[in-house]
Motif scaffolding. Structure first.
Motif, PDB file in Angstrom:
ATOM      1  N   TYR A   1       1.264   9.016  -0.538  1.00  0.00           N
ATOM      2  CA  TYR A   1       0.922   9.888  -1.658  1.00  0.00           C
ATOM      3  C   TYR A   1       1.368  11.324  -1.356  1.00  0.00           C
TER       4      TYR A   1
ATOM      5  N   LEU B   1       0.821  -1.213   0.000  1.00  0.00           N
ATOM      6  CA  LEU B   1       0.000   0.000   0.000  1.00  0.00           C
ATOM      7  C   LEU B   1       0.855   1.263   0.000  1.00  0.00           C
ATOM      8  N   ASP B   2       1.937   1.284   0.768  1.00  0.00           N
ATOM      9  CA  ASP B   2       2.825   2.443   0.746  1.00  0.00           C
ATOM     10  C   ASP B   2       3.494   2.583  -0.615  1.00  0.00           C
TER      11      ASP B   2
ATOM     12  N   THR C   1       1.398   6.603  -6.949  1.00  0.00           N
ATOM     13  CA  THR C   1       0.332   7.505  -7.391  1.00  0.00           C
ATOM     14  C   THR C   1       0.699   8.954  -7.098  1.00  0.00           C
TER      15      THR C   1
ATOM     16  N   LEU D   1      -7.183   3.723  -4.678  1.00  0.00           N
ATOM     17  CA  LEU D   1      -6.433   3.010  -3.640  1.00  0.00           C
ATOM     18  C   LEU D   1      -7.122   3.090  -2.280  1.00  0.00           C
TER      19      LEU D   1
ATOM     20  N   SER E   1     -10.263   0.838  -2.483  1.00  0.00           N
ATOM     21  CA  SER E   1     -10.007  -0.604  -2.554  1.00  0.00           C
ATOM     22  C   SER E   1      -9.321  -1.135  -1.300  1.00  0.00           C
ATOM     23  N   SER E   2      -8.498  -0.320  -0.646  1.00  0.00           N
ATOM     24  CA  SER E   2      -7.816  -0.789   0.564  1.00  0.00           C
ATOM     25  C   SER E   2      -8.677  -0.625   1.810  1.00  0.00           C
TER      26      SER E   2
ATOM     27  N   VAL F   1      -2.812   5.071   2.820  1.00  0.00           N
ATOM     28  CA  VAL F   1      -2.036   5.263   1.591  1.00  0.00           C
ATOM     29  C   VAL F   1      -1.858   6.746   1.265  1.00  0.00           C
TER      30      VAL F   1
ATOM     31  N   LEU G   1       2.289   1.579  -3.574  1.00  0.00           N
ATOM     32  CA  LEU G   1       1.307   2.081  -4.543  1.00  0.00           C
ATOM     33  C   LEU G   1       0.925   3.531  -4.256  1.00  0.00           C
ATOM     34  N   GLY G   2       0.842   3.909  -2.980  1.00  0.00           N
ATOM     35  CA  GLY G   2       0.542   5.297  -2.633  1.00  0.00           C
ATOM     36  C   GLY G   2       1.629   6.244  -3.098  1.00  0.00           C
TER      37      GLY G   2
ATOM     38  N   ALA H   1      -6.179   8.071  -8.934  1.00  0.00           N
ATOM     39  CA  ALA H   1      -5.594   6.792  -8.544  1.00  0.00           C
ATOM     40  C   ALA H   1      -5.551   6.671  -7.022  1.00  0.00           C
ATOM     41  N   LEU H   2      -5.309   7.777  -6.325  1.00  0.00           N
ATOM     42  CA  LEU H   2      -5.343   7.758  -4.864  1.00  0.00           C
ATOM     43  C   LEU H   2      -6.741   7.398  -4.373  1.00  0.00           C
TER      44      LEU H   2
END
Length: 139
Positions: free
Chosen positions: A117, A85-86, A92, A104, A107-108, A113, A88-89, A100-101
């Motif tokens: 970001y 998660l970090d 983004t 995330l 979905s999380s 996240v 992907l954050g 996209a954030l």
């Protein structure tokens, strides 16, 4: 007025507190309006560019977008050892992609996240501006 109503929480017997579902609906509506505003002009310009330059320009753009993301993901996963998660954050944030954030977070199921970001977004934004100025200067 919104700040005052939020501070006091009511106007007479009328409560000004908004439910979580109502706020989430407005967040989704704002995201939808942003995507419509960015997507419609971009889509019409995309078709014009494809007609003018062919599909190769689209392929180059996809490679220029995906290659740094894949390399950044692998670097953060194997070298820096960030959790998914970090990782992907931060990606983004590096893309400066607020939609996209939103995906995330949804979905999380957590806002955690957003800290990754927020830490990469300002750096990426400054570097994008500087890179575009250097490209214009040197071309």
């Amino acid at each position: 007025m919104g700040l005052l109503f939020g501070y006091f929480g009511h106007a007479g017997s009328l409560s000004m507190k908004l439910s979580h579902g109502f706020l989430e609906s407005f967040r989704e509506f704002g995201l939808m309006m942003f995507l419509i505003g960015a997507g419609v002009p971009g889509g019409s310009g995309f078709v014009d560019i494809i007609h003018k330059y062919g599909m190769i320009l689209f392929i180059y753009g996809a490679l220029m977008t995906l290659l740094p993301l894949i390399i950044g993901f692998l670097f953060a996963k194997h070298v820096v050892n960030l959790c998914l998660l970090d990782n992907l954050g931060s990606l983004t944030g590096g893309m400066t992609s607020t939609p996209a954030l939103g995906v995330l977070i949804r979905s999380s199921g957590t806002d955690d996240v957003a800290s990754s970001y927020a830490s990469t977004y300002p750096v990426a934004l400054v570097l994008i501006v500087l890179a575009s100025q250097f490209i214009v200067t040197f071309l």
